[in-house]
Design an enzyme around this catalytic site. Structure first.
Site, PDB file in Angstrom:
ATOM      1  N   GLU A  31       0.838  -1.193   0.000  1.00  0.00           N
ATOM      2  CA  GLU A  31       0.000   0.000   0.000  1.00  0.00           C
ATOM      3  C   GLU A  31       0.882   1.256   0.000  1.00  0.00           C
ATOM      4  O   GLU A  31       1.678   1.452   0.907  1.00  0.00           O
ATOM      5  CB  GLU A  31      -0.909  -0.029   1.228  1.00  0.00           C
ATOM      6  CG  GLU A  31      -1.823  -1.261   1.240  1.00  0.00           C
ATOM      7  CD  GLU A  31      -2.335  -1.615   2.627  1.00  0.00           C
ATOM      8  OE1 GLU A  31      -2.086  -0.831   3.566  1.00  0.00           O
ATOM      9  OE2 GLU A  31      -2.985  -2.663   2.773  1.00  0.00           O
ATOM     10  N   LEU A  60      -5.939  -1.473  -0.205  1.00  0.00           N
ATOM     11  CA  LEU A  60      -5.766  -1.697   1.231  1.00  0.00           C
ATOM     12  C   LEU A  60      -6.362  -3.064   1.571  1.00  0.00           C
ATOM     13  O   LEU A  60      -7.495  -3.178   2.028  1.00  0.00           O
ATOM     14  CB  LEU A  60      -6.473  -0.599   2.031  1.00  0.00           C
ATOM     15  CG  LEU A  60      -6.089   0.845   1.677  1.00  0.00           C
ATOM     16  CD1 LEU A  60      -6.832   1.821   2.558  1.00  0.00           C
ATOM     17  CD2 LEU A  60      -4.584   1.046   1.796  1.00  0.00           C
ATOM     18  N   GLU A  62      -4.636  -6.509   3.130  1.00  0.00           N
ATOM     19  CA  GLU A  62      -3.472  -7.277   3.560  1.00  0.00           C
ATOM     20  C   GLU A  62      -3.615  -8.772   3.255  1.00  0.00           C
ATOM     21  O   GLU A  62      -2.627  -9.446   2.960  1.00  0.00           O
ATOM     22  CB  GLU A  62      -3.228  -7.060   5.061  1.00  0.00           C
ATOM     23  CG  GLU A  62      -2.598  -5.719   5.416  1.00  0.00           C
ATOM     24  CD  GLU A  62      -3.595  -4.574   5.388  1.00  0.00           C
ATOM     25  OE1 GLU A  62      -4.825  -4.841   5.310  1.00  0.00           O
ATOM     26  OE2 GLU A  62      -3.165  -3.402   5.442  1.00  0.00           O
ATOM     27  N   GLN A  84       1.922  -1.926   6.124  1.00  0.00           N
ATOM     28  CA  GLN A  84       2.232  -0.582   6.599  1.00  0.00           C
ATOM     29  C   GLN A  84       2.582  -0.524   8.078  1.00  0.00           C
ATOM     30  O   GLN A  84       3.471   0.217   8.489  1.00  0.00           O
ATOM     31  CB  GLN A  84       1.077   0.370   6.302  1.00  0.00           C
ATOM     32  CG  GLN A  84       1.044   0.831   4.864  1.00  0.00           C
ATOM     33  CD  GLN A  84       0.107   2.005   4.650  1.00  0.00           C
ATOM     34  OE1 GLN A  84      -0.752   2.309   5.480  1.00  0.00           O
ATOM     35  NE2 GLN A  84       0.260   2.677   3.532  1.00  0.00           N
ATOM     36  N   PHE A  85       1.869  -1.277   8.903  1.00  0.00           N
ATOM     37  CA  PHE A  85       2.159  -1.338  10.329  1.00  0.00           C
ATOM     38  C   PHE A  85       1.931  -2.762  10.812  1.00  0.00           C
ATOM     39  O   PHE A  85       1.084  -3.487  10.279  1.00  0.00           O
ATOM     40  CB  PHE A  85       1.265  -0.376  11.128  1.00  0.00           C
ATOM     41  CG  PHE A  85       1.589   1.075  10.912  1.00  0.00           C
ATOM     42  CD1 PHE A  85       2.582   1.696  11.657  1.00  0.00           C
ATOM     43  CD2 PHE A  85       0.912   1.813   9.963  1.00  0.00           C
ATOM     44  CE1 PHE A  85       2.885   3.035  11.457  1.00  0.00           C
ATOM     45  CE2 PHE A  85       1.210   3.150   9.759  1.00  0.00           C
ATOM     46  CZ  PHE A  85       2.204   3.767  10.505  1.00  0.00           C
ATOM     47  N   HIS A 131      -0.757   0.531  15.548  1.00  0.00           N
ATOM     48  CA  HIS A 131       0.453   0.985  14.863  1.00  0.00           C
ATOM     49  C   HIS A 131       1.716   0.707  15.685  1.00  0.00           C
ATOM     50  O   HIS A 131       2.815   1.003  15.220  1.00  0.00           O
ATOM     51  CB  HIS A 131       0.378   2.485  14.584  1.00  0.00           C
ATOM     52  CG  HIS A 131      -0.654   2.868  13.579  1.00  0.00           C
ATOM     53  ND1 HIS A 131      -1.998   2.681  13.788  1.00  0.00           N
ATOM     54  CD2 HIS A 131      -0.546   3.443  12.356  1.00  0.00           C
ATOM     55  CE1 HIS A 131      -2.676   3.129  12.743  1.00  0.00           C
ATOM     56  NE2 HIS A 131      -1.822   3.580  11.857  1.00  0.00           N
TER      57      HIS A 131
END
Length: 328
Positions: A31, A60, A62, A84-85, A131
Site C-alpha cells: 500500500e 488496502l 493485507e 504498513q504497520f 500501529h
C-alpha cells in the site's frame, strides 16, 4: 542520506534498490509503496528506477497482499511485500501460516516460497492503536517462517539482502523507533549478513544482556552505565528470532553466568521466554543467578502519553541487572 551516513530506513531503501538492480525477479508491492514511496519512505525512488511493473501500489487489502505474494513466489518471482504497520498484519496471517510457511513441505520440495514480508514494528513514535505492536512471537511460533529484526542500518542492509536471497519466507520486522535514529556510515557493497546468527555488540565478563530491535538502544545504554560502576556487561543483538542462534547465546551466558533478556513485546509467551527456557536446558548449572526478563506489561500498547510507562527503559534494565548481580 545526510553527510554520507544512512539511517535504518535509508539502509532498507538502499538494500531494496540493490536487490532489484541485481535480480529482475525481485518485485516490491504494498500500500503506497510506489508513487508515495511508502508511509515511512522505505521504498522511495523504486518506482522511478524500476517501473510500475516491478513496484506495485495495491489496494488496502493485507489478506490479498499475502496471498498474491505466495503465488508470485511459487512461480519464480521474489516478492517483497510491505505491510504498513505490524498491527495490520493479522489479516495476512492465514496465508503466512497456512501457505507460505508450508509450501516447501506440502510439495515435498518441488516448490518453495522466496517471499519477504516487511513491516514496521514497535512503539515510541506517538502512533495510534494497531500501529505500535511487537508481536514477533506470533511468527516465531510458526514452523517454516524465518523472523528477522535488524537494529542498526548496517544490519538492516545486510540482513534484508540475505532475506531476499532466501528460498523460504522471511518476516522482516523493522523497529519504527530506530528508523531515523543514529545514522551510520554504510557501504553499498551488496554484502549479505548471516540470517541465523546473533551479533555481539559489546564484549563482557560479568553478565549478558540479550535483546533485539529497538530495545538494543536501551540495552547498550544500560551496559555503558554499568561500565561506569566497573561492571562489564556483554550485549548481544539476537537479530534472528527464528531460528535462534542458541550456540552464541549459550557461550556468552556460560561465560558470564548471569543473563538479562530485554524486549519490547509483552512478557507472557514472548520470544524472551523461549530464549530463557532454552538457556536453562543448556547452562543451568553454570548460572550464578536466575535469568531475568525485562519486557512490556501484558496490555495493548497505550496511546503516546503513556508510552514512557509501557516501554522497558534503561532504569528497568539496570534494576534487573542489580537483581542478578546481587546473587552470590
Amino acid at each position: 542520506m545526510s553527510n554520507g551516513k544512512y539511517t535504518l530506513v535509508e539502509a532498507v531503501n538502499l538494500a531494496l534498490h540493490r536487490a532489484m538492480r541485481d535480480d529482475d525477479n525481485v518485485v516490491v508491492l504494498g500500500e503506497d509503496v510506489g508513487v508515495n514511496g511508502g508511509v515511512f519512505r522505505a521504498t522511495l525512488g523504486l518506482r522511478e528506477a524500476f517501473g510500475f511493473k516491478r513496484v506495485l501500489d495495491t489496494p488496502l487489502a493485507e489478506t490479498m497482499l499475502a496471498g498474491l505474494s505466495v503465488g508470485m513466489a511459487a512461480q519464480g518471482l521474489k516478492p517483497v511485500v510491505e505491510i504498513q504497520f505490524m498491527g495490520f498484519v493479522y489479516a495476512a496471517m492465514e496465508h503466512l501460516v497456512s501457505h507460505a510457511s508450508r509450501l516447501r513441505n506440502r510439495t515435498r520440495g518441488r516448490l518453495s516460497c522466496p517471499m519477504v514480508l516487511r513491516t514496521p514494528m514497535g512503539a515510541g513514535i506517538r502512533a495510534p492503536e494497531h500501529h505500535s505492536e511487537s508481536t514477533e512471537a506470533l511468527f516465531a511460533h510458526v514452523p517454516g517462517l524465518r523472523v528477522v529484526v535488524p537494529s542498526s542500518p548496517a544490519r538492516a542492509y545486510g540482513l534484508l539482502l540475505a532475506a531476499i536471497d532466501d528460498p523460504d519466507p522471511v518476516v522482516f520486522l523493522e523497529p519504527t523507533r530506530l528508523y531515523r535514529m543514529n545514522p551510520q556510515p554504510l557501504l553499498d557493497d551488496g554484502r549479505r549478513l548471516p540470517l541465523d546468527s546473533c551479533f555481539t555488540l559489546r564484549e563482557g565478563r560479568d553478565l549478558t544482556l540479550l535483546s533485539w530491535g529497538a530495545s538494543i538502544h536501551e540495552s547498550l545504554q544500560a551496559a555503558s552505565a554499568l561500565a561506569e560502576r566497573g561492571i562489564d556487561a556483554e550485549v548481544i543483538d539476537v537479530a534472528c528470532l527464528k531460528p535462534l542462534d542458541l550456540d552464541t547465546l549459550e557461550a556468552s551466558v556460560r561465560k558470564t553466568g548471569r543473563c538479562v533478556i530485554v524486549h519490547e513485546a509483552p512478557k507472557s509467551c514472548a520470544v524472551g521466554a523461549e530464549i530463557a527456557a532454552s538457556l536453562y536446558e543448556r547452562v543451568l548449572l553454570d548460572l550464578h543467578a536466575p535469568i531475568q526478563r525485562v519486557a512490556a506489561p501484558d496490555i495493548p500498547p497505550p496511546l503516546y502519553r503513556l508510552e514512557q510507562f509501557y516501554l522497558p527503559g534503561t532504569e528497568d534494565i539496570l534494576a534487573a541487572c542489580e537483581t542478578v548481580l546481587d546473587y552470590a
